[in-house]
Design an enzyme around this catalytic site. Structure first.
Site, PDB file in Angstrom:
ATOM      1  N   SER A   1       0.847  -1.198   0.000  1.00  0.00           N
ATOM      2  CA  SER A   1       0.000   0.000   0.000  1.00  0.00           C
ATOM      3  C   SER A   1       0.889   1.257   0.000  1.00  0.00           C
ATOM      4  CB  SER A   1      -0.947  -0.039   1.203  1.00  0.00           C
ATOM      5  OG  SER A   1      -1.949   0.922   1.064  1.00  0.00           O
TER       6      SER A   1
ATOM      7  N   ASP B   1     -17.022 -17.406 -10.435  1.00  0.00           N
ATOM      8  CA  ASP B   1     -16.142 -18.401  -9.803  1.00  0.00           C
ATOM      9  C   ASP B   1     -15.587 -19.404 -10.817  1.00  0.00           C
ATOM     10  OD1 ASP B   1     -14.963 -20.364  -8.279  1.00  0.00           O
ATOM     11  OD2 ASP B   1     -16.716 -20.780  -7.020  1.00  0.00           O
TER      12      ASP B   1
ATOM     13  N   ASP C   1     -12.493 -19.422 -14.018  1.00  0.00           N
ATOM     14  CA  ASP C   1     -11.073 -19.783 -13.938  1.00  0.00           C
ATOM     15  C   ASP C   1     -10.864 -21.288 -13.987  1.00  0.00           C
ATOM     16  OD1 ASP C   1     -11.807 -20.691 -11.385  1.00  0.00           O
ATOM     17  OD2 ASP C   1     -11.128 -18.849 -10.401  1.00  0.00           O
TER      18      ASP C   1
ATOM     19  N   ASP D   1     -14.378 -22.904  -6.491  1.00  0.00           N
ATOM     20  CA  ASP D   1     -13.812 -22.893  -5.141  1.00  0.00           C
ATOM     21  C   ASP D   1     -14.179 -21.612  -4.382  1.00  0.00           C
ATOM     22  OD1 ASP D   1     -12.363 -21.154  -6.703  1.00  0.00           O
ATOM     23  OD2 ASP D   1     -10.387 -21.850  -6.061  1.00  0.00           O
TER      24      ASP D   1
ATOM     25  N   VAL E   1     -13.539 -18.700  -5.322  1.00  0.00           N
ATOM     26  CA  VAL E   1     -12.476 -17.714  -5.517  1.00  0.00           C
ATOM     27  C   VAL E   1     -12.512 -17.337  -6.994  1.00  0.00           C
ATOM     28  CG1 VAL E   1      -9.989 -17.243  -5.479  1.00  0.00           C
ATOM     29  CG2 VAL E   1     -11.004 -18.730  -3.736  1.00  0.00           C
TER      30      VAL E   1
ATOM     31  N   ASP F   1      -8.814  -6.144  -4.759  1.00  0.00           N
ATOM     32  CA  ASP F   1      -8.434  -4.962  -3.993  1.00  0.00           C
ATOM     33  C   ASP F   1      -9.516  -3.885  -4.149  1.00  0.00           C
ATOM     34  OD1 ASP F   1      -7.186  -2.528  -3.028  1.00  0.00           O
ATOM     35  OD2 ASP F   1      -5.250  -3.530  -3.244  1.00  0.00           O
TER      36      ASP F   1
ATOM     37  N   HIS G   1      -7.256  -5.714  -0.139  1.00  0.00           N
ATOM     38  CA  HIS G   1      -6.172  -4.734  -0.116  1.00  0.00           C
ATOM     39  C   HIS G   1      -5.092  -5.145   0.886  1.00  0.00           C
ATOM     40  CE1 HIS G   1      -3.947  -1.151  -0.651  1.00  0.00           C
ATOM     41  NE2 HIS G   1      -4.104  -0.774   0.607  1.00  0.00           N
TER      42      HIS G   1
HETATM   43 CA   LIG Z   1     -12.705 -20.196  -8.978  1.00  0.00          CA
END
Ligand SMILES: [Ca+2]
Ligand SMILES: *[C@@H]1O[C@H](CO)[C@@H](O)[C@H](O)[C@H]1NC(C)=O
Ligand SMILES: *[C@@H]1O[C@H](CO)[C@@H](O)[C@H](O)[C@H]1NC(C)=O
Ligand SMILES: *[C@@H]1O[C@H](CO)[C@@H](O)[C@H](O)[C@H]1NC(C)=O
Ligand SMILES: *[C@@H]1O[C@H](CO)[C@@H](O)[C@H](O)[C@H]1NC(C)=O
Ligand SMILES: *[C@@H]1O[C@H](CO)[C@@H](O)[C@H](O)[C@H]1NC(C)=O
Ligand SMILES: *[C@@H]1O[C@H](CO)[C@@H](O)[C@H](O)[C@H]1NC(C)=O
Ligand SMILES: *[C@@H]1O[C@H](CO)[C@@H](O)[C@H](O)[C@H]1NC(C)=O
Ligand SMILES: *[C@@H]1O[C@H](CO)[C@@H](O)[C@H](O)[C@H]1NC(C)=O
Ligand SMILES: *[C@@H]1O[C@H](CO)[C@@H](O)[C@H](O)[C@H]1NC(C)=O
Ligand SMILES: *[C@@H]1O[C@H](CO)[C@@H](O)[C@H](O)[C@H]1NC(C)=O
Length: 574
Positions: A206, A273, A276, A280, A282, A439, A485
């Site tokens: 930062s 999700d 990618d 998961d 994420v 972020d 962040h």
């Molecule tokens: Ca994912």
């Protein structure tokens, strides 16, 4: 200028002590007299007088630390502090705190550490990350009146009068002095000879990341490795854009309940999700999420949040206005002629800047001026305070003007995007730069833009792939899936975080091990402890085999989505 004349002066001054025998235990090393004798002489940096009577030393043993920026460790160290002043400035005093490992643990390393927000240090939080790797580790108070005083408290001498010494100290001067004085003290106190290599590292995130770049860009030959997270650079753009979400709300005359924006984030994570290749919770490909997911599909979904401190329970359905606010924020700042001024956070990032406040009298949600954005305008544009009371009359065009006038006013101090890193590169320096994909305080694209600026300025005659390859030999940028962040993110707890950067950097600098991917660890949730690898830009992560194998792939569409033409700004913006 790797071996300036003062180096031999300092070594000579120390000769008497060296003859008496270099301290071999922490207790022997950690005395006022040993440290005083190891201080560089006052003429060491022109215009600086070291107050040798100010030296304090204290042995600290068995001290335990845990952090997202280094593995947990229990360390012993000598806590050294001393003061110096700038000649000709009445009442000036700068404090340094340096933690010295025991002589048997010292590994010929120095680590400078930085701060966050308007702080130029992180208190006790960053220094352990060097000591545990045998590095003498330092921080500065910048001359702002003590280690817990931030630069903003010292930035105004009076309303209308900026303290330019504070500005320059915060911008880059204090860190320059910290590394010069800290490295000289380290060499002397451990009895290193002129020919011994002292590896110099930097670590910060930062504002601490901006401080790291301020050194790499100006004093390139002073460093072997810089670990830089989500830097708060491109200052006038970065700080002003904190107010963009508020101006969107004002312009569209809609102040969403926080729960409505939270719901938009959650639904965006759910929808993106799998893009990618791994389900998961994420989102590792926020670029595909930006390109392929239309948040309008969230309109009408019910949301509900329980009452918590100061905010009432919120129930409702995601509104067309709420979607419009979110979409406009993600689209980034444009001027009244529709030209792009800056860019925004990636989809899945929390809408922190758009936070509204509840008025219990009216039962309505209303404007809550972003503190960081407001502070930049009050402190460094208006120069008469640290908070902004009103956004009356402020438009998208005002934000544009603040970004451009600030670019000019703070170009040589806070902007910190000088793209020619030739001295650093010629001296063999390495950079690990990382930035959370989610972020919510510094746009991830801000880091991508700088890497691309360095690439095009330093390799103007190479095509994209060869220049990217050349830059990646010494400056690598990684995005961190799911991370917020400078931290992990409770909204995507299964995401990895690069906790072992110092070990990876040491391996790169001292052993030539290139971090093709960046080592990271899941630090919370059901997969806590799992190892994951982060892809280096411009490659992007993609999971195959039902989310069991990760590859770093070249995807032109994704790469292009991170590049913005800031056609409202009549100047190059690096
Ligand atoms: Ca994912
Ligand atoms: C070190 O600290 C741990 C707890 O943090 C404690 O259990 C242990 O006894 C301490 N050891 C010494 C030598 O003080
Ligand atoms: C280091 O020493 C200074 C000066 O005595 C003190 O203010 C500070 O709290 C000490 N830090 C630690 C971590 O002990
Ligand atoms: C500037 O003015 C404000 C209020 O008008 C006051 O609170 C503040 O102390 C002043 N700042 C300085 C540095 O004089
Ligand atoms: C969003 O998801 C988090 C869990 O990740 C949950 O705690 C929160 O209540 C959700 N918010 C809304 C508005 O549904
Ligand atoms: C909001 O909905 C929840 C159920 O989802 C309910 O328990 C709560 O009472 C509702 N609150 C309000 C203020 O309507
Ligand atoms: C809440 O609304 C009332 C009525 O409009 C207004 O007088 C008051 O200042 C508002 N409170 C806050 C904290 O904005
Ligand atoms: C600070 O300066 C700005 C611009 O000159 C002015 O609009 C504002 O009223 C001032 N604020 C205070 C608290 O004096
Ligand atoms: C750059 O390299 C990637 C593979 O890494 C390739 O797919 C792409 O076509 C290359 N681009 C150019 C312009 O050569
Ligand atoms: C990489 O991270 C794992 C944990 O995820 C850790 O065990 C390993 O030591 C790290 N590697 C390096 C080089 O630090
Ligand atoms: C894919 O992985 C998920 C869990 O990660 C599992 O439930 C599912 O059965 C797998 N599908 C196949 C075809 O292996």
């Amino acid at each position: 200028m790797r071996s300036p004349a003062w180096a031999s002066i300092a070594i000579t001054a120390f000769a008497a002590l060296a003859n008496a025998g270099t301290p071999s235990t922490l207790a022997e090393l950690c005395t006022d007299s040993i440290v005083k004798a190891a201080l560089p002489p006052s003429e060491f940096i022109k215009g600086i007088t070291i107050d040798s009577d100010s030296v304090t030393t204290e042995v600290v043993t068995n001290s335990s630390f845990s952090s997202e920026f280094y593995p947990s460790a229990t360390i012993d160290y000598c806590n050294v502090t001393f003061a110096y002043s700038h000649d000709g400035i009445d009442g000036d005093q700068v404090l340094l705190e340096i933690w010295l490992p025991a002589p048997t643990n010292f590994k010929n390393r120095w680590l400078s550490t930085g701060g966050g927000g308007y702080a130029i240090n992180s208190g006790d939080q960053s220094l352990p990350g060097g000591v545990m790797y045998g590095a003498a580790s330092g921080m500065t108070d910048g001359g702002f009146g003590g280690f817990s005083n931030n630069a903003d408290t010292a930035m105004l001498l009076a309303n209308g009068t900026l303290n330019y010494e504070t500005l320059y100290m915060f911008a880059y001067k204090a860190h320059r002095e910290l590394s010069l004085l800290g490295k000289a003290l380290t060499r002397n106190v451990y009895g290193m000879s002129d020919s011994d290599k002292l590896y110099a590292y930097y670590q910060g995130c930062s504002e601490g990341g901006r401080e790291g770049w301020s050194q790499v860009q100006r004093f390139g030959d002073e460093w072997d490795g810089a670990i830089i997270g989500a830097p708060a650079f491109r200052w006038s753009f970065q700080q002003t854009q904190h107010l963009y979400s508020n101006i969107v709300e004002k312009t569209l005359d809609y102040y969403p309940p926080p729960c409505e924006l939270d719901k938009i984030v959650n639904e965006t994570i759910a929808a993106c999700d799998a893009m990618d290749g791994k389900v998961d919770w994420v989102v590792a490909r926020t670029d595909l999420c930006l390109l392929d997911f239309d948040i309008s599909t969230i309109e009408g979904k019910p949301y509900s949040c329980a009452a918590s401190r100061g905010t009432p329970a919120q129930n409702g359905t995601v509104s067309a206005k709420g979607i419009e606010v979110a979409k406009t924020i993600i689209n980034g700042l444009h001027d009244s002629q529709g030209r792009r001024v800056y860019f925004s956070y990636q989809p899945t990032a929390a809408f922190d800047d758009a936070e509204t406040q509840y008025n219990s009298t009216t039962g309505q949600w209303g404007l809550d001026i972003d503190q960081l954005g407001g502070e930049y305008i009050a402190l460094l544009v208006d120069k008469n305070g640290t908070t902004l009371d009103s956004l009356d009359g402020i438009t998208y065009d005002t934000l544009k003007d603040w970004m451009i006038s600030g670019l000019q006013e703070y170009y040589s101090t806070l902007q910190t995007t000088w793209p020619d890193l030739t001295p650093f590169h010629n001296a063999g320096g390495k950079v690990i730069h990382f930035h959370g994909d989610a972020d919510f305080s510094i746009p991830t694209a801000a880091s991508i833009r700088y890497w691309e600026s360095v690439r095009s300025i330093m390799y103007p005659n190479k095509d994209y792939n060869s220049s990217a390859e050349a830059l990646n030999e010494w400056y690598r940028l990684y995005t961190v899936p799911g991370a917020g962040h400078c931290a992990t993110n409770d909204a995507m707890p299964n995401g990895p975080f690069p906790q072992t950067n110092m070990a990876v950097m040491i391996d790169w600098v001292e052993n030539g091990v290139v971090p093709t991917t960046l080592n990271a660890t899941v630090l919370q949730g059901e997969n806590e402890g799992q190892n994951q690898q982060l892809c280096a830009w411009p490659l992007r992560p993609l999971w195959t085999n039902n989310g069991t194998t990760m590859e770093c792939v070249y995807n032109q569409r994704s790469i292009d989505s991170w590049h913005y033409d800031l056609d409202a700004v009549p100047m190059p913006v690096y």
